[in-house]
Every structure is written in structure tokens, then in C-alpha cells.
Design a protein around this motif. Sequence first.
Motif, PDB file in Angstrom:
ATOM      1  N   CYS A   1       0.819  -1.222   0.000  1.00 23.11           N
ATOM      2  CA  CYS A   1       0.000   0.000   0.000  1.00 23.11           C
ATOM      3  C   CYS A   1       0.841   1.254   0.000  1.00 23.11           C
ATOM      4  O   CYS A   1       0.559   2.203   0.732  1.00 23.11           O
ATOM      5  CB  CYS A   1      -0.937   0.012   1.207  1.00 23.11           C
ATOM      6  SG  CYS A   1      -2.018  -1.401   1.318  1.00 23.11           S
ATOM      7  N   GLY A   2       1.897   1.292  -0.802  1.00 22.16           N
ATOM      8  CA  GLY A   2       2.668   2.509  -0.940  1.00 22.16           C
ATOM      9  C   GLY A   2       2.004   3.443  -1.932  1.00 22.16           C
ATOM     10  O   GLY A   2       0.881   3.238  -2.380  1.00 22.16           O
ATOM     11  N   GLY A   3       2.705   4.486  -2.337  1.00 23.79           N
ATOM     12  CA  GLY A   3       2.167   5.417  -3.324  1.00 23.79           C
ATOM     13  C   GLY A   3       2.445   6.850  -2.948  1.00 23.79           C
ATOM     14  O   GLY A   3       2.375   7.220  -1.777  1.00 23.79           O
ATOM     15  N   SER A   4       2.761   7.657  -3.981  1.00 25.61           N
ATOM     16  CA  SER A   4       3.104   9.057  -3.746  1.00 25.61           C
ATOM     17  C   SER A   4       1.996  10.016  -4.134  1.00 25.61           C
ATOM     18  O   SER A   4       2.106  11.224  -3.910  1.00 25.61           O
ATOM     19  CB  SER A   4       4.370   9.418  -4.536  1.00 25.61           C
ATOM     20  OG  SER A   4       4.163   9.215  -5.930  1.00 25.61           O
ATOM     21  N   GLY A   5       0.920   9.503  -4.744  1.00 29.93           N
ATOM     22  CA  GLY A   5      -0.223  10.351  -5.046  1.00 29.93           C
ATOM     23  C   GLY A   5      -0.067  11.236  -6.258  1.00 29.93           C
ATOM     24  O   GLY A   5      -0.767  12.242  -6.378  1.00 29.93           O
ATOM     25  N   THR A   6       0.831  10.879  -7.194  1.00 33.31           N
ATOM     26  CA  THR A   6       1.058  11.739  -8.354  1.00 33.31           C
ATOM     27  C   THR A   6       0.283  11.294  -9.594  1.00 33.31           C
ATOM     28  O   THR A   6      -0.118  12.135 -10.406  1.00 33.31           O
ATOM     29  CB  THR A   6       2.554  11.778  -8.716  1.00 33.31           C
ATOM     30  OG1 THR A   6       3.005  10.455  -9.016  1.00 33.31           O
ATOM     31  CG2 THR A   6       3.361  12.324  -7.550  1.00 33.31           C
ATOM     32  N   ARG A   7       0.053  10.013  -9.765  1.00 32.04           N
ATOM     33  CA  ARG A   7      -0.386   9.521 -11.073  1.00 32.04           C
ATOM     34  C   ARG A   7      -1.856   9.808 -11.365  1.00 32.04           C
ATOM     35  O   ARG A   7      -2.243   9.885 -12.536  1.00 32.04           O
ATOM     36  CB  ARG A   7      -0.082   8.023 -11.184  1.00 32.04           C
ATOM     37  CG  ARG A   7       1.415   7.791 -11.265  1.00 32.04           C
ATOM     38  CD  ARG A   7       1.837   6.364 -11.029  1.00 32.04           C
ATOM     39  NE  ARG A   7       1.371   5.475 -12.063  1.00 32.04           N
ATOM     40  CZ  ARG A   7       1.816   4.222 -12.207  1.00 32.04           C
ATOM     41  NH1 ARG A   7       2.735   3.774 -11.391  1.00 32.04           N
ATOM     42  NH2 ARG A   7       1.334   3.453 -13.134  1.00 32.04           N
ATOM     43  N   LEU A   8      -2.667   9.940 -10.332  1.00 29.99           N
ATOM     44  CA  LEU A   8      -4.057  10.341 -10.537  1.00 29.99           C
ATOM     45  C   LEU A   8      -4.344  11.667  -9.829  1.00 29.99           C
ATOM     46  O   LEU A   8      -5.448  11.901  -9.353  1.00 29.99           O
ATOM     47  CB  LEU A   8      -5.021   9.246 -10.050  1.00 29.99           C
ATOM     48  CG  LEU A   8      -4.998   7.926 -10.812  1.00 29.99           C
ATOM     49  CD1 LEU A   8      -6.076   6.988 -10.293  1.00 29.99           C
ATOM     50  CD2 LEU A   8      -5.145   8.118 -12.311  1.00 29.99           C
ATOM     51  N   TRP A   9      -3.350  12.555  -9.770  1.00 30.78           N
ATOM     52  CA  TRP A   9      -3.566  13.877  -9.226  1.00 30.78           C
ATOM     53  C   TRP A   9      -4.514  14.630 -10.169  1.00 30.78           C
ATOM     54  O   TRP A   9      -4.473  14.429 -11.379  1.00 30.78           O
ATOM     55  CB  TRP A   9      -2.224  14.615  -9.129  1.00 30.78           C
ATOM     56  CG  TRP A   9      -2.327  15.933  -8.430  1.00 30.78           C
ATOM     57  CD1 TRP A   9      -2.218  16.167  -7.099  1.00 30.78           C
ATOM     58  CD2 TRP A   9      -2.562  17.209  -9.037  1.00 30.78           C
ATOM     59  NE1 TRP A   9      -2.375  17.500  -6.826  1.00 30.78           N
ATOM     60  CE2 TRP A   9      -2.591  18.169  -8.008  1.00 30.78           C
ATOM     61  CE3 TRP A   9      -2.771  17.638 -10.343  1.00 30.78           C
ATOM     62  CZ2 TRP A   9      -2.810  19.525  -8.250  1.00 30.78           C
ATOM     63  CZ3 TRP A   9      -2.999  18.981 -10.592  1.00 30.78           C
ATOM     64  CH2 TRP A   9      -3.011  19.893  -9.553  1.00 30.78           C
ATOM     65  N   PRO A  10      -5.421  15.481  -9.653  1.00 32.81           N
ATOM     66  CA  PRO A  10      -5.561  15.950  -8.272  1.00 32.81           C
ATOM     67  C   PRO A  10      -6.485  15.105  -7.393  1.00 32.81           C
ATOM     68  O   PRO A  10      -6.705  15.457  -6.239  1.00 32.81           O
ATOM     69  CB  PRO A  10      -6.133  17.348  -8.456  1.00 32.81           C
ATOM     70  CG  PRO A  10      -6.983  17.235  -9.680  1.00 32.81           C
ATOM     71  CD  PRO A  10      -6.268  16.269 -10.583  1.00 32.81           C
TER      72      PRO A  10
END
Length: 488
Positions: free
Chosen positions: A14-23
Motif C-alpha cells: 500500500c505505498g504510493g506518492s499520489g502523483t499519477r491520478l492527481w488531483p
Amino acid sequence: MPQSVLPLVPVLLCGGSGTRLWPASRAGFPKQFVPLAGGRSLLQHTLTRLEGLDTAGWVAVTNERHRFLVERQAGEVGIDRLRVLLEPMGRNTAPAIAAAALDVTRDGGDALLLVLPADHVVARPEAFREAVERGRGAAEAGTLVTFGVVPARPETGYGYIRTGDALAEHTGVRRIAEFVEKPDADTAARYVESGDFLWNAGIFLFRASRLIEELETHRPEMATRLRRAWQAGTPVAASDALRLDEEAFGAIAGESIDYAVMEETDRGAVVPLDAGWDDAGSWDALLRLQEGDGHGNVVEGDVALEDVSNSYVRSSGRLVTCVGVDDLVVVETPDAVLVSGRDRSGSLKRVVDRLRADERPETDLHTTVHRPWGRYTVLDLDPAFQVKRIAVEPGGCLSLQYHHHRAEQWVVVRGTATVTRDEEVLTVEVGSVAAIPLGAVHRLENRSDELLEIIEVQTGTYFGEDDIVRLDDRYGRPERETGPAGLV
């Protein structure tokens, strides 16, 4: 097929940086948590994908910030056996998976680990479950199995696996000839045409004990430090969770499971997977994966289109209208709007990286932020004040805390609040106000069976979430926050 000997334990990464489906996704709310078509998140689709398989509870590997999101979303789909391992910082997939293996074998037993990224799409879950069953015998025999996706098109964004000979004793399982990096377009086309290459999806099946043995052989230093981080880990109060030791875990050199183990072992094998898999790595991918209208559009939320084709348009609240355009991605949130050409949505990371370099808060949290006790929405923010709408679920309880830099006024607009203020315990009804002076020890509770909502007005000199000192917290969160985007 012979009956399985070892229990099957799915491991959710469950990692992830939150960029690919921003916003819609943010650092504090990565894409696996974002509700998509049907109202469920990718994480929830991953959890329900195995319905029908006999599993012995789940393990999720995540971080402190996302723990309660994982626990809450799992509970919403009926997963009640969930062990959570908390990484102090990201160190790629090899330490994360090996930590799960150590945890599963802590009582001297063994299990088959089915390793699943939490943010993928599988259109045909039944075909996925069949592939898992095909790999089970080989995994129990000590083979490290990965699942290679049968390519739907030449793709330059994925690594590939070249398949070798079939394992004679295990139908539908092939040896791994080699892993290859992301190719250029011409090479990808040759790979697909040959029929010998599969996409590397990062899904694995192996004995927990076998993975530990391989890591000790090929990355002994990582194995030693990881075991130290796990053994020195601290249980989390009121949760089946373990915080891995920060000092020991931080000393680990991050590495993917492919590099650390799969490319080193001589016991690797691959099961071809043809189940409608996609990593949902861009807004354009969601347009491709969802059924569109008669003009090729996919819409979500309050959207009105006129003379629009082949576009993805999403509204989180406000009305969004598009006229006379095609091949666009339009995503609306309360504090940011994305407009992109479909063929450019993969470039979104560069924009988000630039916004982060400028320390824009829109990359970190939404205006509505979910917490274990409920949620809050930032209504207004000024250098001299901040206004929030706070919703506390029945039985919810904020931490007992105080602030160094702000005072607060709480106006109850729905329900009944129980307010602790230093030595007082107050019952505050609709229309009444509770004042929390600077430095006062306080807590907000909802002891009723109805939603509690308040309007909070903060005044002072600083309003970051790191201006919270917790004295007691029923959810087992840390005493102090580490930055403005910390936990409430």
C-alpha cells in the motif's frame, strides 16, 4: 488439483506518492484509496478480488499516515482479519515483502504469500483466481512464482519477462528466462509479436520461509537489518499493527524484490495471466478501462457534455461542462482542476513534482481530510485564522491534545459534543460554543449514535497539523507530528 497444504496469506502493498491520478490522489491520499466507478477504491477491488479463495487473513504493508485508511477501507468490504505492518519510510518492495514473510512465520509456521499491489485493476477476477491456483503447487514446492500479464498491446511503460520452458510437473507454469527493462516502441512490438514475453506486473506467490531463505542468500545484510527492524518493532495500541523499528529499517538499502531476489534466484517461474490487468497508472488508463458513452466519453460526478468525444471528465462536487472538445482529461476537485490532453496524462508527474518543489499544499492533502474518527474540511485559511468543518462519526473521539500556537472556538451545528477542556467535561448542544484557549488540554468526542458536526475557528500564529501534542489517543497514533501535513 491436490488440496493445498499451506494457508494462503495475501500481502497488500500500500505505498504510493499520489502523483499519477492527481488531483484526485495526493501524497496523503494515494490512488489506491480514491473511489472510482461503483464507489469502491482500487484497494477495495483488490481486497474483494480473492473472494472464493480460502485465505488465512491479510497482511498490509503501509505507513503511519495511511494506516487508518487501509483499516477503514478493508472493514468497509468485510475484511476483518488484517495485520498491518508500518514502514517508517519507503524502502521499495523487497523489505516490505520480506517483513510480511517474517511476520507470518513469527510463530514457527509457514504460509504461501500472495503479494498484491493495492492499486491495480483486474477486469476478470475469476481468471485471476484461476491463475493463482495454477501457481499454487509450484509455490508450495519451493518455487518463487510471479504472474506475467499476457500483453494486450506493445507497451513501453512496463518491464517484461521472457518465458522459458514449461515446468513439466506444474501445468501452466513456465521457467523465467530473463527479466528485461522497459523497451522502446519497436522492441516492445517485437516482444509482443514473438509471444515469448509477458508484462511484469509485480504480483508474486511463494512460501514465506522460502523468500526469507533467498533474501538471506542474496541480500544477507538486508535480511539482517530487516529482522532487527521487525524484532524491535512496537505493537500499535487498539490495532493489530506493528511499527517496524525506525533506526534499523532506515539503515536498509531500498531495493525491489525483482532485483534483490527474483533476478538472483534459480527457482523463479512465471504463470501467464490473462485477466484484464492494468496498473491504472494514468487518467487515460481509466478511460480505456471503463465503459464509455456513445461518443467514447467516461464521466463521473456532475458533468454535462456537448459535442465532446473520447474524453474522461470527472467532477468531485461542482458542475463541470465541456463543449466542442475531444481527447481530453478533465478532473475537478475543490482546490484544483486538471485539464490535459489524453496523450499527455502520463506527463502529470512532472507537473506535480514542480508543485511540490513550490511547496503547494494541493499536492499533499485534499481540502477534506479523512481521519480515524471522521473527517474535516478546510473552509478558509488566512495568515490570521483557519476555519474547518469537522465531522465526528458516532463513537469517534479526537486525541487528548494541546497546541502551542493557536486557540479554537467550536460551534456545534449537528449532534451533541462532549468536550474535555482542562479539568472540565462539557456537553455542548447545537448552537452552543466551546472556547479552547491557547495551551488548554482538550478533546472532542461523539458519544451519541448520530453524526456530530462542528465549525472550528482557529486563531493564532500557526495552523499546521504539527502544532498538535497528543497526550492520549485511542487509535494508537504517535504523540507528536512531524510536519504540516501530519495526522490529527
